[in-house]
Design a protein around this motif. Structure first.
Motif, mmCIF file in Angstrom:
data_model
loop_
_atom_site.group_PDB
_atom_site.id
_atom_site.type_symbol
_atom_site.label_atom_id
_atom_site.label_comp_id
_atom_site.label_asym_id
_atom_site.label_seq_id
_atom_site.Cartn_x
_atom_site.Cartn_y
_atom_site.Cartn_z
ATOM 1 N N GLY A 150 0.821 -1.203 0.000
ATOM 2 C CA GLY A 150 0.000 0.000 0.000
ATOM 3 C C GLY A 150 0.857 1.255 0.000
ATOM 4 N N ARG A 151 0.197 2.381 0.204
ATOM 5 C CA ARG A 151 0.878 3.661 0.158
ATOM 6 C C ARG A 151 1.560 3.959 1.499
ATOM 7 N NH1 ARG A 151 0.108 7.692 -3.298
ATOM 8 N NH2 ARG A 151 -1.782 6.689 -4.058
ATOM 9 N N CYS A 152 2.774 4.526 1.420
ATOM 10 C CA CYS A 152 3.521 4.935 2.605
ATOM 11 C C CYS A 152 3.999 6.367 2.433
ATOM 12 C CB CYS A 152 4.738 4.037 2.835
ATOM 13 S SG CYS A 152 4.359 2.340 3.260
ATOM 14 N N ILE A 153 4.089 7.056 3.523
ATOM 15 C CA ILE A 153 4.680 8.386 3.525
ATOM 16 C C ILE A 153 6.065 8.290 4.151
ATOM 17 C CG2 ILE A 153 4.574 10.674 4.600
ATOM 18 C CD1 ILE A 153 1.650 10.735 4.132
ATOM 19 N N GLN A 154 7.020 8.921 3.507
ATOM 20 C CA GLN A 154 8.388 8.911 4.036
ATOM 21 C C GLN A 154 8.661 10.224 4.748
ATOM 22 O OE1 GLN A 154 11.548 6.769 2.135
ATOM 23 N NE2 GLN A 154 12.780 8.640 2.000
ATOM 24 N N LEU A 155 9.154 10.081 5.979
ATOM 25 C CA LEU A 155 9.508 11.229 6.812
ATOM 26 C C LEU A 155 11.010 11.275 6.988
ATOM 27 C CD1 LEU A 155 7.010 11.071 9.828
ATOM 28 C CD2 LEU A 155 6.884 12.568 7.860
ATOM 29 N N GLN A 156 11.535 12.471 7.034
ATOM 30 C CA GLN A 156 12.914 12.657 7.463
ATOM 31 C C GLN A 156 12.890 13.355 8.808
ATOM 32 O OE1 GLN A 156 15.645 14.143 4.527
ATOM 33 N NE2 GLN A 156 16.976 15.065 6.077
ATOM 34 N N PHE A 157 13.791 12.947 9.697
ATOM 35 C CA PHE A 157 13.842 13.568 11.020
ATOM 36 C C PHE A 157 15.288 13.888 11.359
ATOM 37 C CE2 PHE A 157 14.184 9.011 11.581
ATOM 38 C CZ PHE A 157 15.224 8.863 12.480
ATOM 39 N N GLU A 158 15.447 14.869 12.239
ATOM 40 C CA GLU A 158 16.767 15.281 12.692
ATOM 41 C C GLU A 158 16.643 15.886 14.081
ATOM 42 O OE1 GLU A 158 18.162 18.156 9.924
ATOM 43 O OE2 GLU A 158 16.862 19.753 10.666
ATOM 44 N N PRO A 159 17.717 15.876 14.866
ATOM 45 C CA PRO A 159 17.636 16.441 16.221
ATOM 46 C C PRO A 159 17.530 17.966 16.187
ATOM 47 C CG PRO A 159 19.524 14.959 15.967
ATOM 48 C CD PRO A 159 19.004 15.249 14.601
ATOM 49 N N ARG A 160 16.880 18.507 17.167
ATOM 50 C CA ARG A 160 16.911 19.950 17.361
ATOM 51 C C ARG A 160 18.303 20.381 17.825
ATOM 52 N NH1 ARG A 160 11.597 22.304 17.896
ATOM 53 N NH2 ARG A 160 9.984 20.702 17.710
ATOM 54 N N ASN A 161 18.951 19.526 18.631
ATOM 55 C CA ASN A 161 20.326 19.782 19.070
ATOM 56 C C ASN A 161 21.139 18.541 18.732
ATOM 57 O OD1 ASN A 161 22.765 20.219 20.377
ATOM 58 N ND2 ASN A 161 21.825 21.113 22.200
ATOM 59 N N LYS A 162 22.011 18.626 17.753
ATOM 60 C CA LYS A 162 22.722 17.452 17.256
ATOM 61 C C LYS A 162 23.810 16.959 18.200
ATOM 62 C CE LYS A 162 21.812 17.979 12.345
ATOM 63 N NZ LYS A 162 22.365 17.984 10.972
ATOM 64 N N THR A 163 24.123 17.712 19.237
ATOM 65 C CA THR A 163 25.127 17.228 20.194
ATOM 66 C C THR A 163 24.519 16.287 21.224
ATOM 67 O OG1 THR A 163 24.791 19.192 21.573
ATOM 68 C CG2 THR A 163 26.549 19.285 19.938
ATOM 69 N N ASP A 164 23.188 16.219 21.311
ATOM 70 C CA ASP A 164 22.536 15.308 22.242
ATOM 71 C C ASP A 164 22.548 13.885 21.681
ATOM 72 O OD1 ASP A 164 21.990 17.266 24.090
ATOM 73 O OD2 ASP A 164 19.985 17.700 23.303
ATOM 74 N N LEU A 165 22.207 12.925 22.552
ATOM 75 C CA LEU A 165 22.162 11.525 22.133
ATOM 76 C C LEU A 165 20.851 11.257 21.396
ATOM 77 C CD1 LEU A 165 23.709 9.690 25.205
ATOM 78 C CD2 LEU A 165 24.766 10.185 22.998
ATOM 79 N N LEU A 166 20.816 11.747 20.168
ATOM 80 C CA LEU A 166 19.660 11.607 19.298
ATOM 81 C C LEU A 166 20.134 11.090 17.944
ATOM 82 C CD1 LEU A 166 18.023 15.033 20.185
ATOM 83 C CD2 LEU A 166 17.276 12.799 21.009
ATOM 84 N N LEU A 167 19.203 10.699 17.111
ATOM 85 C CA LEU A 167 19.516 10.106 15.815
ATOM 86 C C LEU A 167 18.940 10.958 14.692
ATOM 87 C CD1 LEU A 167 18.559 6.469 16.850
ATOM 88 C CD2 LEU A 167 20.894 7.283 16.462
#
Length: 840
Positions: free
Chosen positions: A281-298
């Motif tokens: 079926g249909r999928c939507i692709q999202l891109q995500f990024e941290p608000r603060n890239k120095t934190d332990l985020l992906l």
């Protein structure tokens, strides 16, 4: 006149209000796919030519109010559909808008850092729907479930120098087996590989999980120098199973906040980038990024299904270069899901790739590939399958390596297949074995001589005020001698007191298995003659190492001690163990230590003799550990460790002078605090009943080899406090750079914050207080004539610390301050400590 003007103003305002109310129109409706008739989630409905409008819910329904009269035009759009303009000319109960599918129409969304990010946008609305449906989409919420799982774990070098092939002589063949396809631009040399097949079971009511590892095939190095179990345990700890639906993703001893965690929109930015038509079926692709890239985020992308379930179909994640990580060049995670017969997404494959090092020339890599297959959503199995530890390695797993070879769902490449044979050849190489022996001596402190190994190296020489220079020769047997009988011991000699000390401890397995492996069942006998500081128990490593002899608060008072112990230990599969012991001690004061009767100052007590029965119940749920022979070190995860200990003193038997009862309890746990790092907490308490001399009571600064809940008081003097009712507490919080990462310029240094506190509070009952009782011994004095041991008042002892970790990626600096009991003699208020601390 003024009243008339005021009346006109009121009438005008009322008229305007009525006109506005009459002009407002509430519009409701549904936006659907023209072909399927299914509602289109997050479709946009706006008043044509303005920004006024709304987005549809998960079923395609919308509702909003306009402030103008009819007729109007509504612009209806959705990603992957042709935009449609609808005329709305008269009030209706509901509007039905049918959009035409256009697979070739993709509205590109440009991600620009120049534009201000809006916290309310279609991508964020979509993530909120994913979060809302997380519980329904989690695989573990299935009533009953079983599947097969294949894991492949690899570790090796990145771009090894081609000079190794020529300069390492007979070892050169090993460096020819490189993989140039998996990571384009890199040459990967695998030095460790493990494959395993498992049966996985789960149920939801009550929740239970079981993973039975039924077959293992792995590379094995010479066990004289390398504990292959520890390699596998360490890599499994770094590369734990990744699930996007968990609140946090645990990797390399760090918690990364999941992009679909409950509070993820607070820390992440989201953008819709594409719509994808798949077989499901249909999928939507999202891109995500941290608000603060120095934190332990992906950072990365998600594919979200648009069938109303808002499930994750695929997730591609990576760590940011700006993140506060050490010795990590790159982290890549790929998760793939597929629908089952009920159109519920289940994980099919996960790939985790980590490149460690400082650059591509000096790097190692680790990779874990997991495949789940043969799902059964209506399995028939007994609840007895969940007995024991959640992950159980069957006894036959190591011997059934051929099962992996015949049933692995993906075949190995030629390079991967050669890893096993190359490691076997390497183990027979004399040069390689010499390198392992040198590394084992430097790393573990032991020299392996076949059936016996000598060490530890740091115990060869130490110094104290009684023995002067202390020389110790110690060692232990190896598996080459016997796996079911283990011996360890030492002989020591002091150049000042000219006395010989010794220790011998044989351990015999009672279950026919190795004494070192889990679950263990053995009996042990120990005999020891040595000098002990008050409060210490017998042990192979009793604190007489070189580093212990140069510490600030090293002991100065000693007892000549003969100790004997008979111990029985049994461990169960659920990490419950029960230990029983009989212990005999004969202690005599030596040097300037005096055992003076509290009832008669002229009477010296020649000996303190005791016999006791000891019972220890320990529970460490889901424990993993590293081990070498009988020494184990728990891999600290989120699970607590509990100890309950009872001792009974036997008076009159074998010269025992004291009857007493003692109850002690310990608990330690690591708390993972998401973006605030983690905190280690230890709490201990106990009570002793009976009249005893103070060396047999609780002395909080004494190190005990068998105590896994050690609280090391840095600013407390040796023998400073004594108690027979006590509580100890320790907390250390590592914020992992949460504060420093928010400070401009400072965040580039990747510093990390530490703070902690330690507490001891104890009471001494009247019967054990030498100031109130005539039946015990007096507290001793130091060389300046000051009393060394004190009874606490109603205030607990506190010391705290603050520190900066990760200086130049390897140094930790701490400031430690004693917070009270500052009026006691010869105490230091504060100190600084610099230590080597390597961590990711």
């Amino acid at each position: 006149m003024r009243r008339f003007n005021l009346l006109k103003l009121i009438v005008c305002l009322l008229t305007l209000s009525v006109q506005l109310c009459l002009a407002q129109q509430k519009i409701t409706g549904t936006v659907v796919d023209k072909d399927s008739g299914r509602g289109i989630p997050l479709a946009s409905v706006k008043l044509a030519g303005s920004a006024q409008g709304t987005s549809c819910d998960s079923s395609g329904r919308f509702s909003f109010t306009i402030d103008r009269g009819l007729p109007i035009q509504l612009a209806v759009s959705a990603i992957g559909y042709e935009e449609q303009v609808v005329l709305y000319s008269s009030p209706q109960e509901k509007i039905l808008v049918e959009l035409n599918n256009n697979e070739h129409l993709i509205d590109a969304v440009e991600i620009s850092r120049k534009q201000k990010y809006r916290n309310r946008n279609p991508a964020v609305d979509l993530i909120h729907q994913v979060i809302k449906h997380k519980r329904a989409n989690r695989l573990e919420n299935q009533p009953r479930l079983s599947f097969q799982q294949y894991d492949k774990l690899q570790f090796g070098l990145v771009n090894p120098s081609e000079k190794y092939q020529s300069r390492l002589g007979s070892m050169g063949f090993f460096f020819k087996n490189v993989d140039t396809l998996t990571s384009p631009g890199d040459r990967l040399l695998t030095i460790f590989m493990q494959e395993q097949l498992s049966d996985v079971y789960s149920k939801n009511d009550p929740k239970a999980f079981k993973k039975r590892v039924k077959s293992i095939k792995q590379t094995n190095f010479d066990q004289r120098y390398v504990n292959n179990h520890n390699i596998q345990s360490y890599l499994s700890y770094l590369f734990q199973d990744v699930e996007i639906y968990d609140e946090n993703i645990f990797l390399i001893n760090k918690l990364f906040l999941s992009p679909i965690a409950g509070n993820a929109p607070v820390f992440y930015k989201y953008y819709i980038t594409d719509t994808i038509q798949t077989d499901e079926g249909r999928c939507i692709q999202l891109q995500f990024e941290p608000r603060n890239k120095t934190d332990l985020l992906l950072s990365g992308s998600l594919q979200i299904t648009m069938d109303g379930r808002f499930a994750v179909r695929r997730a591609d994640l990576h760590a940011n270069k700006e993140a506060n990580l050490n010795w990590v060049n790159e982290i890549q995670i790929s998760l793939q899901y597929r629908p089952n017969a009920q159109h519920r997404m289940v994980m099919e494959r996960s790939d985790v790739d980590i490149m460690f090092g400082t650059n591509r020339r000096d790097a190692v890599y680790g990779r874990k590939t997991t495949l789940n297959y043969d799902y059964n959503f209506a399995p028939t199995f007994s609840d007895e399958v969940f007995a024991g530890a959640p992950t159980e390695i069957l006894p036959s797993a190591q011997g059934d390596a051929q099962v992996v070879e015949s049933r692995r769902p993906i075949q190995l490449s030629t390079v991967e297949s050669n890893v096993y044979t190359n490691i076997d050849s390497l183990n027979n190489n004399r040069t390689f074995n010499t390198m392992l022996a040198v590394g084992y001596l430097l790393g573990q402190g032991f020299y392996n001589a076949g059936r016996v190994e000598f060490g530890p190296l740091e115990y060869l020489y130490s110094q104290n005020n009684i023995e002067g220079n202390r020389i110790r020769i110690s060692g232990r047997t190896t598996a080459a001698f016997s796996e079911k009988l283990f011996l360890e011991g030492y002989v020591a000699y002091g150049t000042d007191d000219k006395n010989v000390k010794y220790f011998i401890r044989p351990t015999l397995a009672l279950n026919g298995q190795s004494v070192a492996t889990f679950p263990a069942h053995f009996i042990q006998v120990a005999v020891q003659h040595d000098i002990f500081d008050p409060g210490r128990n017998l042990g192979f490593q009793k604190g007489d190492s070189f580093f212990q002899s140069i510490r600030r608060n090293r002991p100065t008072k000693w007892m000549d001690t003969y100790a004997y112990q008979l111990k029985h230990l049994i461990e169960f599969g659920n990490h419950v163990s029960f230990q029983t012991s009989f212990i005999h001690h004969r202690r005599r004061a030596i040097g300037d230590l005096r055992f003076v009767s509290s009832g008669d100052a002229s009477l010296n007590v020649p000996d303190i003799n005791s016999n006791e029965l000891e019972f220890i119940l320990r529970w460490a749920p889901k424990e993993k550990f590293y081990y070498r022979n009988l020494v184990r070190r728990t891999i600290v995860e989120k699970y607590p460790v509990f100890n309950l200990q009872y001792n009974r003193g036997l008076e009159g038997f074998w010269g025992g002078d004291y009857a007493f009862d003692a109850l002690r309890a310990f608990v330690s746990k690591r708390f993972f605090l998401k973006q605030l790092g983690f905190a280690d907490m230890t709490l201990a308490g106990g009570k002793i009943w009976g009249t005893l001399p103070y060396p047999l009571l609780e002395l909080p600064d004494v190190f005990r080899e068998e105590d896994r809940h050690i609280i090391d008081f840095s600013m407390m003097r040796s023998m400073e406090f004594v108690a027979d009712e006590y509580i100890r507490f320790s907390l250390e919080h590592q914020l992992e750079g949460f504060i420093f990462n928010k400070i401009p310029f400072v965040k580039k240094l990747n510093l990390r914050e530490i703070w902690g506190a330690k507490m001891f509070y104890g009471r001494l009952t009247d019967g054990n207080n030498p100031y109130l009782s005539n039946d015990v011994i007096r507290f001793d004095r130091d060389k300046d004539g000051q009393i060394m041991t004190h009874v606490m008042n109603r205030s607990p002892y506190w010391e705290g610390k603050v520190g900066i970790d990760n200086i130049f990626r390897m140094l930790r600096v701490e400031y430690i301050r004693r917070l009270n009991y500052l009026g006691l003699p010869n105490v230091d208020r504060d100190s600084y400590r610099v230590s080597l601390h390597l961590n990711f």
